[in-house]
Design a protein around this motif. Structure first.
Motif, mmCIF file in Angstrom:
data_model
loop_
_atom_site.group_PDB
_atom_site.id
_atom_site.type_symbol
_atom_site.label_atom_id
_atom_site.label_comp_id
_atom_site.label_asym_id
_atom_site.label_seq_id
_atom_site.Cartn_x
_atom_site.Cartn_y
_atom_site.Cartn_z
ATOM 1 N N ARG A 65 0.865 -1.177 0.000
ATOM 2 C CA ARG A 65 0.000 0.000 0.000
ATOM 3 C C ARG A 65 0.898 1.222 0.000
ATOM 4 N N GLU A 66 0.353 2.364 -0.318
ATOM 5 C CA GLU A 66 1.157 3.576 -0.392
ATOM 6 C C GLU A 66 1.809 3.865 0.958
ATOM 7 N N GLY A 67 3.130 4.018 0.949
ATOM 8 C CA GLY A 67 3.873 4.316 2.160
ATOM 9 C C GLY A 67 4.202 3.120 3.022
ATOM 10 N N SER A 68 3.762 1.913 2.631
ATOM 11 C CA SER A 68 4.007 0.726 3.447
ATOM 12 C C SER A 68 5.474 0.317 3.386
ATOM 13 N N PRO A 69 6.030 -0.186 4.504
ATOM 14 C CA PRO A 69 7.411 -0.679 4.487
ATOM 15 C C PRO A 69 7.512 -2.105 3.943
ATOM 16 N N ILE A 70 6.385 -2.683 3.525
ATOM 17 C CA ILE A 70 6.375 -4.054 3.006
ATOM 18 C C ILE A 70 6.134 -4.005 1.508
ATOM 19 N N MET A 71 7.030 -4.654 0.769
ATOM 20 C CA MET A 71 6.980 -4.650 -0.694
ATOM 21 C C MET A 71 6.933 -6.075 -1.218
ATOM 22 N N ARG A 72 6.341 -6.245 -2.389
ATOM 23 C CA ARG A 72 6.280 -7.532 -3.060
ATOM 24 C C ARG A 72 6.947 -7.404 -4.424
ATOM 25 N N ALA A 73 7.442 -8.533 -4.943
ATOM 26 C CA ALA A 73 8.179 -8.466 -6.204
ATOM 27 C C ALA A 73 8.345 -9.861 -6.778
ATOM 28 N N SER A 74 8.887 -9.909 -8.007
ATOM 29 C CA SER A 74 9.391 -11.158 -8.570
ATOM 30 C C SER A 74 10.789 -11.406 -8.023
ATOM 31 N N CYS A 75 11.273 -12.634 -8.194
ATOM 32 C CA CYS A 75 12.601 -12.982 -7.686
ATOM 33 C C CYS A 75 13.684 -12.198 -8.421
ATOM 34 N N PRO A 76 14.599 -11.537 -7.696
ATOM 35 C CA PRO A 76 15.613 -10.682 -8.328
ATOM 36 C C PRO A 76 16.904 -11.408 -8.697
ATOM 37 N N THR A 77 16.802 -12.656 -9.184
ATOM 38 C CA THR A 77 18.032 -13.405 -9.482
ATOM 39 C C THR A 77 18.795 -12.821 -10.656
ATOM 40 N N LYS A 78 18.120 -12.033 -11.511
ATOM 41 C CA LYS A 78 18.791 -11.463 -12.685
ATOM 42 C C LYS A 78 19.268 -10.033 -12.429
ATOM 43 N N CYS A 79 19.243 -9.606 -11.183
ATOM 44 C CA CYS A 79 19.644 -8.241 -10.859
ATOM 45 C C CYS A 79 21.126 -8.041 -11.175
ATOM 46 N N PRO A 80 21.481 -7.089 -12.059
ATOM 47 C CA PRO A 80 22.892 -6.885 -12.417
ATOM 48 C C PRO A 80 23.687 -6.329 -11.239
ATOM 49 N N PRO A 81 24.983 -6.623 -11.181
ATOM 50 C CA PRO A 81 25.804 -6.209 -10.036
ATOM 51 C C PRO A 81 25.738 -4.716 -9.740
ATOM 52 N N GLU A 82 25.701 -3.896 -10.792
ATOM 53 C CA GLU A 82 25.738 -2.449 -10.562
ATOM 54 C C GLU A 82 24.444 -1.923 -9.941
ATOM 55 N N GLU A 83 23.388 -2.721 -9.955
ATOM 56 C CA GLU A 83 22.111 -2.278 -9.407
ATOM 57 C C GLU A 83 21.853 -2.795 -7.998
ATOM 58 N N ARG A 84 22.693 -3.712 -7.515
ATOM 59 C CA ARG A 84 22.381 -4.373 -6.246
ATOM 60 C C ARG A 84 22.422 -3.414 -5.066
ATOM 61 N N GLU A 85 23.322 -2.460 -5.097
ATOM 62 C CA GLU A 85 23.389 -1.503 -4.004
ATOM 63 C C GLU A 85 22.162 -0.599 -3.990
ATOM 64 N N ASN A 86 21.541 -0.406 -5.183
ATOM 65 C CA ASN A 86 20.348 0.435 -5.241
ATOM 66 C C ASN A 86 19.187 -0.166 -4.454
ATOM 67 N N ILE A 87 19.160 -1.484 -4.358
ATOM 68 C CA ILE A 87 18.100 -2.120 -3.586
ATOM 69 C C ILE A 87 18.204 -1.709 -2.127
#
Length: 347
Positions: A65-87
């Protein structure tokens, strides 16, 4: 701040890390894969799910929900190395909750840099809600941590909602009579004497496709209540927040948990439908890849990538017909009114 204040602010994360388990290793294996009613709990001002700026390799990502600290997603196994810190930097994530089977995790592992050297395996044991709001984890789940202690870090929780063999057993028991002889030829695999071969998994996936997502979701509710409760309890521990929970596509296992969490948060049935429908947009960028993978595994691609809102109605219809409603179901799996109120406050 003085040292006393520093220690006080670090205490929750330190206690949380102290209860993490070392990562479990195994050989990589393929995997199988009603009407609105008034809520009796205190009314809340509920706003719909909130999409987040896309992160490469982390599809279908949004807040419950808007502002919630809980998020849902697909599995991030394809996340490139340069983006991992952004998570970490963009989302401020303190915990990841992986709902996939052990076979899925070891066949397609998460990039190590997404989490720190702490992995906790939730076995579904009941958390204790203490006076004052603190939580006590089951002793068998509070073991050691791997690696060096860090002041801050991202904890990875592995909470498989079901095992490969559990869903194979369900498929076998619920298959039509004309299908059973062929499925029974793989009985040693189903009862654990043999590892499932790709051909066996494809055979069982083809049978699962005949039940569709409605059958899959009912299987999850009816046989995996202990694991569902374990995920909802993790959401109630503020030391785990912000949190991202996910399965493979972030749509079905993640979707069922999201529906129940949103119900606890006071969302209407229409708001829950809208959240579920968002997966159609969230998976658009990987649709072709996902459909090819589903077809290769013997699953009906059009059915298993679908995010039809009628599936929400059928899920709640099943809860109404079999359990007397979602609250009665949550009571039955051990997520009672006190827990639901706590989750409502978190959401």
């Amino acid at each position: 701040r003085d040292s006393h204040t520093d220690r006080a602010m670090r205490a929750p994360s330190t206690a949380r890390r102290a209860m993490c388990m070392a990562r479990l290793h195994s050989t990589a294996r393929p995997s199988i894969a009603g009407n609105d009613t008034a809520h009796t709990r205190r009314a809340v001002s509920f706003q719909g799910s909130s999409p987040l700026d896309p992160l490469p390799g982390f599809p279908n990502l949004r807040r419950l929900r808007e502002g919630s600290p809980i998020m849902r997603a697909s599995c991030p196994t394809k996340c490139p190395p340069e983006e991992r810190e952004n998570i970490r930097s963009k989302l401020g994530v303190r915990s990841l909750v992986d709902l996939r089977t052990a076979d899925e995790r070891h066949g397609d592992p998460l990039p190590p840099l997404l989490w720190d050297s702490v992995v906790r395996i939730r076995q579904g044991g009941k958390l204790k809600l203490n006076e004052g709001g603190t939580l006590t984890y089951p002793p068998n789940e509070a073991a050691v941590r791997s690696g060096e202690e860090a002041e801050e870090g991202v904890v990875l929780y592995n909470v498989p909602l079901y095992t490969t063999r559990r869903i194979m057993r369900w498929v076998l028991l619920n298959a039509p009579l004309w299908e059973k002889p062929q499925l029974l030829s793989s009985l040693p695999t189903v009862i654990g004497f043999q590892q499932p071969s790709p051909d066996t998994l494809q055979l069982y996936n083809s049978s699962l496709s005949r039940h569709g997502l409605q059958g899959h979701n009912q299987f999850l509710l009816d046989t995996c209540g202990e694991q569902v409760r374990a995920v909802l309890e993790l959401m109630c521990d503020r030391a785990n927040l912000p949190m991202v929970f996910f399965c493979s596509l972030g749509k079905d296992r993640t979707g069922v948990v999201s529906m129940l969490a949103l119900h606890c948060g006071g969302a209407s049935r229409e708001e829950i439908r809208e959240d579920f429908k968002r997966s159609s947009v969230g998976l658009e960028g990987v649709r072709a890849e996902v459909m090819a993978s589903l077809e290769k595994r013997g699953l009906d691609p059009e059915e298993f990538i679908s995010a039809r809102t009628e599936l929400v109605d059928k899920l709640f219809g099943h809860l109404d017909a079999k359990y007397g409603g979602p609250d009665a179901y949550l009571d039955r799996i051990g997520f009672g009114p006190e827990w639901r109120e706590r989750l409502r406050e978190v959401l």
